[in-house]
Motif scaffolding. Structure first.
Motif, PDB file in Angstrom:
ATOM      1  N   LEU A   8      36.332  29.316   9.994  1.00 57.24           N
ATOM      2  CA  LEU A   8      35.323  29.884   9.100  1.00 57.24           C
ATOM      3  C   LEU A   8      34.718  31.184   9.632  1.00 57.24           C
ATOM      4  O   LEU A   8      34.614  32.159   8.884  1.00 57.24           O
ATOM      5  CB  LEU A   8      34.227  28.842   8.837  1.00 57.24           C
ATOM      6  N   GLU A  50      29.350  32.689  15.021  1.00 58.27           N
ATOM      7  CA  GLU A  50      29.079  32.198  13.676  1.00 58.27           C
ATOM      8  C   GLU A  50      27.673  32.655  13.289  1.00 58.27           C
ATOM      9  O   GLU A  50      26.720  32.430  14.033  1.00 58.27           O
ATOM     10  CB  GLU A  50      29.179  30.673  13.654  1.00 58.27           C
ATOM     11  N   ILE A  74      32.647  29.127  -0.308  1.00 55.48           N
ATOM     12  CA  ILE A  74      32.860  28.241   0.841  1.00 55.48           C
ATOM     13  C   ILE A  74      32.407  26.843   0.447  1.00 55.48           C
ATOM     14  O   ILE A  74      31.304  26.661  -0.042  1.00 55.48           O
ATOM     15  CB  ILE A  74      32.059  28.715   2.066  1.00 55.48           C
ATOM     16  N   SER A  75      33.249  25.888   0.648  1.00 63.04           N
ATOM     17  CA  SER A  75      32.860  24.505   0.379  1.00 63.04           C
ATOM     18  C   SER A  75      33.404  23.613   1.482  1.00 63.04           C
ATOM     19  O   SER A  75      34.335  23.973   2.191  1.00 63.04           O
ATOM     20  CB  SER A  75      33.375  24.050  -0.990  1.00 63.04           C
ATOM     21  N   TRP A  76      32.811  22.469   1.634  1.00 62.43           N
ATOM     22  CA  TRP A  76      33.222  21.481   2.630  1.00 62.43           C
ATOM     23  C   TRP A  76      34.026  20.409   1.936  1.00 62.43           C
ATOM     24  O   TRP A  76      33.588  19.833   0.943  1.00 62.43           O
ATOM     25  CB  TRP A  76      32.005  20.872   3.303  1.00 62.43           C
ATOM     26  N   GLN A  77      35.204  20.154   2.436  1.00 63.01           N
ATOM     27  CA  GLN A  77      36.058  19.114   1.885  1.00 63.01           C
ATOM     28  C   GLN A  77      36.102  17.958   2.876  1.00 63.01           C
ATOM     29  O   GLN A  77      36.728  18.072   3.929  1.00 63.01           O
ATOM     30  CB  GLN A  77      37.471  19.661   1.633  1.00 63.01           C
ATOM     31  N   PRO A  78      35.376  16.869   2.566  1.00 63.76           N
ATOM     32  CA  PRO A  78      35.370  15.749   3.501  1.00 63.76           C
ATOM     33  C   PRO A  78      36.751  15.120   3.623  1.00 63.76           C
ATOM     34  O   PRO A  78      37.549  15.148   2.705  1.00 63.76           O
ATOM     35  CB  PRO A  78      34.380  14.760   2.890  1.00 63.76           C
ATOM     36  N   GLY A  84      36.624  16.654   8.230  1.00 64.16           N
ATOM     37  CA  GLY A  84      36.964  17.450   7.059  1.00 64.16           C
ATOM     38  C   GLY A  84      37.184  18.886   7.464  1.00 64.16           C
ATOM     39  O   GLY A  84      37.340  19.203   8.638  1.00 64.16           O
ATOM     40  N   ASP A  85      37.150  19.753   6.480  1.00 62.59           N
ATOM     41  CA  ASP A  85      37.382  21.160   6.751  1.00 62.59           C
ATOM     42  C   ASP A  85      36.707  21.984   5.678  1.00 62.59           C
ATOM     43  O   ASP A  85      36.462  21.512   4.564  1.00 62.59           O
ATOM     44  CB  ASP A  85      38.884  21.455   6.760  1.00 62.59           C
ATOM     45  N   PHE A  86      36.408  23.233   6.023  1.00 66.32           N
ATOM     46  CA  PHE A  86      35.871  24.155   5.048  1.00 66.32           C
ATOM     47  C   PHE A  86      36.994  24.675   4.179  1.00 66.32           C
ATOM     48  O   PHE A  86      38.109  24.901   4.644  1.00 66.32           O
ATOM     49  CB  PHE A  86      35.186  25.350   5.742  1.00 66.32           C
ATOM     50  N   GLU A  87      36.691  24.847   2.922  1.00 68.73           N
ATOM     51  CA  GLU A  87      37.617  25.476   1.998  1.00 68.73           C
ATOM     52  C   GLU A  87      36.992  26.818   1.641  1.00 68.73           C
ATOM     53  O   GLU A  87      35.796  26.904   1.380  1.00 68.73           O
ATOM     54  CB  GLU A  87      37.791  24.612   0.755  1.00 68.73           C
TER      55      GLU A  87
END
Length: 97
Positions: A8, A50, A74-78, A84-87
């Protein structure tokens, strides 16, 4: 479409650099506008740091861009077990310069 797997901070740094270059502002000038040292801006642009939310807001104001241009999409994908990971998707194509 191939997913961007870079961390990110690296992806944010690309957006910051693109917006700064488009505005034709040097790192030093941006630093003066945001009360940040030029080396800090370089670290952020390279994804070695960051940014804090307050710093992102300063950049958006100084560069006269909407906040979502720097941090939108930016979104968080659990994932399983809380991992999870950021999208990161582009809301508007910002060319990387």
């Amino acid at each position: 479409m191939i997913a961007d797997r870079r961390p990110l901070p690296v992806r944010f740094g690309d957006r910051l650099r693109a917006c700064r270059n488009r505005a034709e502002i040097s790192q030093e000038a941006l630093g003066e506008m945001t009360a940040l040292h030029r080396t800090e801006i370089g670290l952020l642009e390279r994804g070695e740091r960051e940014p804090r939310l307050s710093t992102i807001i300063k950049f958006a104001s100084a560069l006269d861009v909407p906040l979502h241009e720097l941090a939108g999409g930016i979104s968080w994908q659990p994932g399983p077990s809380g991992a999870g990971d950021f999208e990161f998707r582009n809301l508007r194509a910002v060319p990387v310069v």
